[in-house]
Enzyme design. Structure first.
Site, mmCIF file in Angstrom:
data_model
loop_
_atom_site.group_PDB
_atom_site.id
_atom_site.type_symbol
_atom_site.label_atom_id
_atom_site.label_comp_id
_atom_site.label_asym_id
_atom_site.label_seq_id
_atom_site.Cartn_x
_atom_site.Cartn_y
_atom_site.Cartn_z
ATOM 1 C CG ASP A 1 0.375 9.322 0.138
ATOM 2 O OD1 ASP A 1 0.236 8.129 0.474
ATOM 3 O OD2 ASP A 1 -0.241 10.264 0.672
ATOM 4 C CG HIS B 1 -1.976 -1.088 1.147
ATOM 5 N ND1 HIS B 1 -3.279 -0.843 0.784
ATOM 6 C CD2 HIS B 1 -1.906 -2.416 1.352
ATOM 7 C CE1 HIS B 1 -3.965 -1.978 0.788
ATOM 8 N NE2 HIS B 1 -3.149 -2.944 1.135
HETATM 9 P P1 ADP Z 1 -2.486 6.962 4.720
HETATM 10 O O1 ADP Z 1 -2.903 5.544 4.419
HETATM 11 O O2 ADP Z 1 -1.023 7.230 4.516
HETATM 12 O O3 ADP Z 1 -2.937 7.451 6.060
HETATM 13 P P2 ADP Z 1 -4.503 7.747 2.728
HETATM 14 O O4 ADP Z 1 -4.888 9.110 2.263
HETATM 15 O O5 ADP Z 1 -4.279 6.779 1.629
HETATM 16 O O6 ADP Z 1 -3.229 7.914 3.653
HETATM 17 O O7 ADP Z 1 -5.654 7.153 3.652
HETATM 18 C C1 ADP Z 1 -6.073 7.840 4.782
HETATM 19 C C2 ADP Z 1 -7.486 7.421 5.156
HETATM 20 O O8 ADP Z 1 -7.703 7.818 6.508
HETATM 21 C C3 ADP Z 1 -8.552 8.117 4.315
HETATM 22 O O9 ADP Z 1 -9.629 7.251 4.118
HETATM 23 C C4 ADP Z 1 -8.963 9.306 5.182
HETATM 24 O O10 ADP Z 1 -10.301 9.747 5.034
HETATM 25 C C5 ADP Z 1 -8.753 8.775 6.576
HETATM 26 N N1 ADP Z 1 -8.334 9.883 7.437
HETATM 27 C C6 ADP Z 1 -7.307 10.698 7.241
HETATM 28 N N2 ADP Z 1 -7.276 11.644 8.216
HETATM 29 C C7 ADP Z 1 -8.292 11.379 9.022
HETATM 30 C C8 ADP Z 1 -8.802 11.996 10.211
HETATM 31 N N3 ADP Z 1 -8.277 13.107 10.696
HETATM 32 N N4 ADP Z 1 -9.873 11.446 10.811
HETATM 33 C C9 ADP Z 1 -10.448 10.338 10.275
HETATM 34 N N5 ADP Z 1 -10.027 9.738 9.149
HETATM 35 C C10 ADP Z 1 -8.969 10.246 8.537
#
Ligand code: ADP
Length: 482
Positions: free
Chosen positions: A355, A153
């Protein structure tokens, strides 16, 4: 009877009907095929002899228990202080510590041993992410001949960065024990193939697969997405975004886990530059939601203080009695609330320095009203940028370029916004998580499993017949070798 599915991921959802794109996709695949979801127990404790039943209903959920020492070495240590920074081009943050690599291998070996007790020969095994690179090799060592797929991922590391690993040659070998390795983007596949091409143990086969000793592995890209419809529905069902007096004329949004790979200081500085050069048009605020993550890892401890300092400086410089330009929320926000905030934002700043994919980019697009959509400002270094070419693509290191993109997003004519949104939305639909999981599992099922030879014959093939016979030892050979 069709093959059962065995999913391994670091976390298993605790709720009966989980939310979140990836988790939903795996849940649906498991419901359809039946099987087992294996992940870490949420609490550390003394070592257990077997996987722990977590009480699934439509399929089994089993957990492996980590001791405190395992968690420190395997999870916080090797996974998040070695592999994560290597994959995100931050080798300067790698912490070298012998106990980390030992713990990583020890935990993977133990998980393999406990898995071997619960899998049947026909099961298809799908392992997720950088916590488990060596798991297939450990399973093969135990004589497991099932089809095993792996999905990464996070970005595939640059090959020169792999040299920072304590045992660099092990990395390609770990991957070679899978039948199928899935990566997020074509660029990731190119890097992975570059690694194999540079490795004298690997041979590139005419069918595109890689022969590595006795193993044969295929590497393909499967760009991950979100459950587009359910996210769009959640965004529509939300209360309207908060009153404008809190935010100025409009707001732009950032939603990230607080991580050094997300480019948050650069984003705050770019927003500051936008404010510096702001003259006419809507005056926007930046709403940044960034809950803490991995706080016990050293590299994560300084980011919060840095961001608070920059936000304070910018607010002090540009704020007014009733208006703060940057609203920095350093805590988790409920998913539904995030969906509503994304929908109300005139633009989203998704500007990571590296990312794997970045799902927030896709969530922002899915959350928009197609008749009056906001604009996605997207880093070229997010996997999502490979296909979402109609977003405003920026180099997140270039503060001026990002500031210009913010201004352009906020002043973009409706017709252009609609056209760009429609193009991005096509990508969101094309990579919907349901289709993503089906496509990976279909490809895994289509892999011709290598004929695996175990026991004494394997020793002989390996040229180790003089060594003491270990009945558990095995190796596999491809059909050509037979
Ligand atoms: P990573 O896997 O590196 O954290 P991604 O953008 O691929 O980054 O996935 C992040 C996920 O977590 C998304 O579905 C997003 O909506 C969720 N997310 C990110 N920040 C928050 C937050 N502050 N509160 C709840 N969910 C979050």
């Amino acid at each position: 009877m069709s093959a059962r599915l065995i999913v391994v991921s670091n976390r298993i959802p605790s709720e009966a009907t989980p939310s979140g794109g990836l988790v939903v996709a795996l849940h649906e695949a498991l419901r359809e095929k039946g099987g087992i979801w294996i992940g870490a127990h949420p609490e550390t404790g003394p070592e257990e002899p077997a996987l722990i039943d977590m009480g699934g209903t439509q399929y089994d959920k089993l957990a492996f228990r980590l001791t405190e020492e395992d968690r420190a070495a395997y999870y916080l240590g090797f996974a998040n202080s070695v592999l994560w920074p290597i994959a995100h081009h931050r080798t300067d943050l790698v912490e070298i510590n012998r106990s980390f690599d030992e713990g990583y291998l020890r935990v993977n070996r133990r998980i393999a041993e406990q898995m071997a007790e619960v899998i049947s020969p026909e099961d298809h095994i799908w392992i997720h992410d950088y916590h488990f690179f060596p798991l297939a090799e450990e399973l093969r060592r135990l004589g497991v001949t099932n089809r095993i797929g792996f999905f990464l991922h996070i970005p595939f590391p640059n090959i020169t960065d792999l040299d920072v690993l304590p045992d660099p040659p092990a990395f390609a070998r770990w991957l070679a024990h899978y039948d199928l390795v899935g990566l997020q983007t074509r660029a990731d596949v190119a890097r992975c193939l570059e690694m194999f091409r540079a490795d004298p143990r690997a041979e590139m086969l005419p069918n595109g697969a890689i022969k590595f000793g006795a193993q044969e592995v295929s590497v393909r890209s499967f760009p991950i997405g979100i459950s587009a419809e359910s996210f769009a529905r959640a965004a529509q069902d939300c209360a309207p975004p908060p009153a404008h007096e809190l935010f100025g004329d409009a707001y732009v949004i950032g939603v990230d886990r607080l991580d050094y790979s997300k480019g948050l200081p650069q984003r705050f500085r770019a927003f500051e530059r936008y404010l510096e050069t702001y003259d006419t048009g809507p005056r926007a605020s930046l709403v940044q939601i960034a809950p803490p993550s991995r706080e016990s890892v050293r590299a994560y401890q300084e980011i919060t203080a840095d961001l608070q300092q920059i936000a304070g400086q910018v607010n002090g410089r540009f704020g007014e009695v009733h208006w703060a330009p940057i609203r920095f929320l350093h805590r988790p926000v409920p998913r539904e609330e995030i969906a509503g905030l994304l929908r109300g934002a005139r633009a989203a700043l998704v500007t990571p320095l590296a990312d794997g994919m970045n799902l927030v980019a896709k969530e922002y697009v899915a959350a928009q009203d197609p008749d009056d959509p906001g604009v996605l400002v997207l880093s070229r270094f997010a996997g999502a940028a490979e296909d979402m070419t109609e977003a405003l693509l920026v180099n997140p290191h270039d503060v001026d370029e990002t500031a210009t993109a913010i201004r352009r997003a906020l002043t973009m004519p409706l017709k252009e916004r609609r056209a760009r949104h429609a193009a991005c939305m096509e990508v969101v639909h094309a990579t919907d998580t349901g289709a993503w999981a089906r496509s990976f599992l279909d490809q895994l099922a289509a892999c011709t499993p290598a004929l695996r030879i175990t026991g004494r014959a394997a020793e002989w093939l390996r040229g180790e017949e003089g060594r003491e016979f270990d009945p558990g030892a095995h190796r596999s050979i491809s059909k050509e070798e037979v």
